[in-house]
Design a protein around this motif. Structure first.
Motif, PDB file in Angstrom:
ATOM      1  N   LEU A 228      68.230  59.058  -5.114  1.00 40.55           N
ATOM      2  CA  LEU A 228      69.442  59.315  -5.885  1.00 40.55           C
ATOM      3  C   LEU A 228      69.416  58.518  -7.192  1.00 40.55           C
ATOM      4  N   PHE A 229      69.045  57.250  -7.109  1.00 40.10           N
ATOM      5  CA  PHE A 229      68.943  56.417  -8.311  1.00 40.10           C
ATOM      6  C   PHE A 229      67.910  57.003  -9.275  1.00 40.10           C
ATOM      7  N   ALA A 230      66.785  57.471  -8.736  1.00 41.12           N
ATOM      8  CA  ALA A 230      65.723  58.015  -9.587  1.00 41.12           C
ATOM      9  C   ALA A 230      66.199  59.259 -10.330  1.00 41.12           C
ATOM     10  N   HIS A 231      66.969  60.111  -9.660  1.00 42.84           N
ATOM     11  CA  HIS A 231      67.442  61.320 -10.323  1.00 42.84           C
ATOM     12  C   HIS A 231      68.476  60.994 -11.400  1.00 42.84           C
ATOM     13  N   VAL A 232      69.336  60.018 -11.144  1.00 38.35           N
ATOM     14  CA  VAL A 232      70.296  59.625 -12.173  1.00 38.35           C
ATOM     15  C   VAL A 232      69.576  59.037 -13.377  1.00 38.35           C
ATOM     16  N   ARG A 233      68.529  58.275 -13.128  1.00 39.17           N
ATOM     17  CA  ARG A 233      67.750  57.710 -14.234  1.00 39.17           C
ATOM     18  C   ARG A 233      67.141  58.804 -15.100  1.00 39.17           C
ATOM     19  N   ALA A 234      66.829  59.950 -14.507  1.00 46.22           N
ATOM     20  CA  ALA A 234      66.259  61.050 -15.278  1.00 46.22           C
ATOM     21  C   ALA A 234      67.229  61.579 -16.330  1.00 46.22           C
ATOM     22  N   GLY A 235      68.518  61.220 -16.207  1.00 45.36           N
ATOM     23  CA  GLY A 235      69.465  61.530 -17.259  1.00 45.36           C
ATOM     24  C   GLY A 235      70.197  62.836 -17.132  1.00 45.36           C
ATOM     25  N   ARG A 236      69.966  63.600 -16.058  1.00 46.44           N
ATOM     26  CA  ARG A 236      70.598  64.904 -15.948  1.00 46.44           C
ATOM     27  C   ARG A 236      71.645  64.948 -14.849  1.00 46.44           C
ATOM     28  N   TRP A 237      71.556  64.017 -13.917  1.00 47.60           N
ATOM     29  CA  TRP A 237      72.383  64.098 -12.722  1.00 47.60           C
ATOM     30  C   TRP A 237      73.329  62.901 -12.612  1.00 47.60           C
ATOM     31  N   ALA A 238      74.366  63.101 -11.802  1.00 50.71           N
ATOM     32  CA  ALA A 238      75.231  62.012 -11.364  1.00 50.71           C
ATOM     33  C   ALA A 238      75.155  61.977  -9.842  1.00 50.71           C
ATOM     34  N   SER A 239      75.557  60.857  -9.251  1.00 48.89           N
ATOM     35  CA  SER A 239      75.514  60.755  -7.797  1.00 48.89           C
ATOM     36  C   SER A 239      76.626  59.839  -7.311  1.00 48.89           C
ATOM     37  N   VAL A 240      76.905  59.936  -6.015  1.00 51.37           N
ATOM     38  CA  VAL A 240      77.839  59.032  -5.349  1.00 51.37           C
ATOM     39  C   VAL A 240      77.025  58.196  -4.380  1.00 51.37           C
ATOM     40  N   VAL A 241      77.044  56.876  -4.566  1.00 48.21           N
ATOM     41  CA  VAL A 241      76.202  55.996  -3.760  1.00 48.21           C
ATOM     42  C   VAL A 241      77.048  54.881  -3.141  1.00 48.21           C
ATOM     43  N   PRO A 242      76.602  54.324  -2.019  1.00 50.05           N
ATOM     44  CA  PRO A 242      77.306  53.186  -1.422  1.00 50.05           C
ATOM     45  C   PRO A 242      77.206  51.961  -2.324  1.00 50.05           C
ATOM     46  N   HIS A 243      78.265  51.177  -2.362  1.00 50.25           N
ATOM     47  CA  HIS A 243      78.262  49.990  -3.212  1.00 50.25           C
ATOM     48  C   HIS A 243      77.194  48.992  -2.807  1.00 50.25           C
ATOM     49  N   THR A 244      76.744  49.035  -1.542  1.00 57.23           N
ATOM     50  CA  THR A 244      75.754  48.065  -1.075  1.00 57.23           C
ATOM     51  C   THR A 244      74.434  48.190  -1.816  1.00 57.23           C
ATOM     52  N   TRP A 245      74.138  49.387  -2.321  1.00 59.35           N
ATOM     53  CA  TRP A 245      72.875  49.549  -3.043  1.00 59.35           C
ATOM     54  C   TRP A 245      72.913  48.913  -4.420  1.00 59.35           C
ATOM     55  N   LEU A 246      74.101  48.655  -4.947  1.00 65.91           N
ATOM     56  CA  LEU A 246      74.176  47.888  -6.190  1.00 65.91           C
ATOM     57  C   LEU A 246      73.755  46.451  -5.949  1.00 65.91           C
ATOM     58  N   HIS A 247      73.942  45.966  -4.706  1.00 63.21           N
ATOM     59  CA  HIS A 247      73.464  44.626  -4.362  1.00 63.21           C
ATOM     60  C   HIS A 247      71.944  44.569  -4.439  1.00 63.21           C
ATOM     61  N   VAL A 248      71.278  45.685  -4.166  1.00 58.05           N
ATOM     62  CA  VAL A 248      69.814  45.725  -4.207  1.00 58.05           C
ATOM     63  C   VAL A 248      69.306  45.897  -5.638  1.00 58.05           C
ATOM     64  N   PHE A 249      69.850  46.898  -6.349  1.00 58.15           N
ATOM     65  CA  PHE A 249      69.332  47.269  -7.663  1.00 58.15           C
ATOM     66  C   PHE A 249      70.155  46.719  -8.821  1.00 58.15           C
ATOM     67  N   GLY A 250      71.379  46.221  -8.557  1.00 60.36           N
ATOM     68  CA  GLY A 250      72.293  45.983  -9.641  1.00 60.36           C
ATOM     69  C   GLY A 250      72.701  47.332 -10.219  1.00 60.36           C
ATOM     70  N   VAL A 251      73.211  47.321 -11.439  1.00 59.94           N
ATOM     71  CA  VAL A 251      73.446  48.575 -12.156  1.00 59.94           C
ATOM     72  C   VAL A 251      72.289  48.730 -13.125  1.00 59.94           C
ATOM     73  N   PRO A 252      71.337  49.611 -12.832  1.00 59.13           N
ATOM     74  CA  PRO A 252      70.136  49.708 -13.666  1.00 59.13           C
ATOM     75  C   PRO A 252      70.469  49.976 -15.128  1.00 59.13           C
ATOM     76  N   HIS A 253      69.610  49.512 -16.000  1.00 60.86           N
ATOM     77  CA  HIS A 253      69.783  49.695 -17.441  1.00 60.86           C
ATOM     78  C   HIS A 253      69.931  51.181 -17.770  1.00 60.86           C
ATOM     79  N   GLY A 254      70.924  51.486 -18.554  1.00 66.33           N
ATOM     80  CA  GLY A 254      71.152  52.865 -18.959  1.00 66.33           C
ATOM     81  C   GLY A 254      72.041  53.641 -18.015  1.00 66.33           C
ATOM     82  N   MET A 255      72.587  52.969 -16.991  1.00 73.50           N
ATOM     83  CA  MET A 255      73.464  53.641 -16.047  1.00 73.50           C
ATOM     84  C   MET A 255      74.818  52.947 -16.002  1.00 73.50           C
ATOM     85  N   ARG A 256      75.796  53.667 -15.435  1.00 78.52           N
ATOM     86  CA  ARG A 256      77.106  53.092 -15.160  1.00 78.52           C
ATOM     87  C   ARG A 256      77.432  53.289 -13.685  1.00 78.52           C
ATOM     88  N   ALA A 257      78.143  52.325 -13.105  1.00 77.10           N
ATOM     89  CA  ALA A 257      78.665  52.453 -11.744  1.00 77.10           C
ATOM     90  C   ALA A 257      80.181  52.454 -11.843  1.00 77.10           C
TER      91      ALA A 257
END
Length: 305
Positions: A228-257
């Motif tokens: 899901l993170f990889a597809h959002v990074r591609a710039g075309r998609w949005a996704s709904v993700v659990p907040h716990t994964w922000l603990h792993v990745f943070g908010v990656p550069h170029g994205m918003r949570a």
């Protein structure tokens, strides 16, 4: 009757193929087949339906496999207990987790390995919730981290760990995405990439969307939160993700949570083990650790951007 014969039968039940079962047990196929035949002779009952290929277990075989799993689990628990008396807890701890809980697993495995350096830990992090309960019940897993339903059977002991909440993950430059927060209705209209409908995490999302009176129509589905993170990074998609994964990745550069509202929904997740006693020593130690670990607080701390 030898434990090894029971191991062969359990492996055959799991692999559903003589050659794969033999490989899993590190023996030749003739050795495994002959051992199971001897077990049938000893019990005086057919255990395997044989044809040109493996056709499954007989009804008697299915019942004996359940007994065999329990006997083997008790044997392993006994070995672990004796090992702990001799020189500290040892052995192998098998944990299963739903994909959305992968970020929480390390909050337990890290401290566990520190406290019990002789124990090895095996984590399977892509299981469905129903598969976790089945494998814990059938002694294929020692513990699971999964959603905690209100009707969890009494055959399981549960330790609540945290409540999952959700954020909209989107491209930082996405002009279609809402601002400081997003309603579930607004998110349903975005080009979405979500987990597949076979995953409990997706079924939870669909329930919340339905509560908001909408139905999402994702163009891309996956069984991996990382995807899901990889597809959002591609710039075309949005996704709904659990907040716990922000603990792993943070908010990656170029994205918003973006926090999700209307409705506000959280779902409990926790550690589950078999309620029966005696519980294996590693499983018992993991339960004790989970009860004194504030997993929820740890998951609120995000890594540096």
């Amino acid at each position: 009757m030898l434990f090894r014969q029971l191991e062969y039968l359990v492996a055959l039940s799991r692999e559903r193929h003589f050659a794969r079962a033999a490989q899993a047990c590190h023996v030749s196929q003739p050795t495994l087949s002959e051992a199971i035949r001897k077990l049938e002779d000893e019990l005086d009952v057919p255990l395997v339906r044989r044809g040109r290929t493996y056709e499954g277990l007989t009804p008697e075989g299915e019942r004996i496999v359940l007994r065999a799993r329990r006997l083997l689990a008790d044997r392993d628990a006994l070995r672990a207990e004796v090992g702990a008396l001799r020189g500290g807890l040892s052995g192998r701890l098998r944990i299963g987790a739903v994909p959305t809980a992968s970020g929480a697993v390390a909050q337990l495995t890290g401290p566990f390995c520190t406290e019990h350096p002789l124990v090895t830990v095996a984590v399977t992090a892509d299981l469905r919730a129903e598969d976790i309960l089945r494998q814990v019940r059938e002694f294929e897993l020692d513990a699971g981290i999964t959603y905690l339903p209100a009707d969890l059977p009494e055959s399981f002991l549960a330790v609540p760990l945290y409540r999952e909440r959700y954020v909209l993950l989107t491209d930082a430059a996405d002009s279609l995405a809402p601002g400081a927060s997003a309603t579930w209705a607004e998110v349903s209209r975005l080009p979405l990439c979500l987990l597949t409908e076979a995953m409990q995490g997706r079924r939870v999302l669909d329930e919340v969307f339905a509560e908001a009176g909408v139905r999402p129509e994702p163009r891309v589905e996956t069984d991996s939160v990382a995807a899901l993170f990889a597809h959002v990074r591609a710039g075309r998609w949005a996704s709904v993700v659990p907040h716990t994964w922000l603990h792993v990745f943070g908010v990656p550069h170029g994205m918003r949570a973006v926090p999700m509202t209307e409705p506000d929904r959280t779902v409990p997740l926790g550690l589950v083990v078999a309620a029966r006693e005696p519980r294996s020593a590693p499983a018992r130690a993991l339960v004790e650790l989970a009860r004194r670990t504030d997993v929820a607080a740890a998951l609120e701390r995000l890594p540096e951007d």
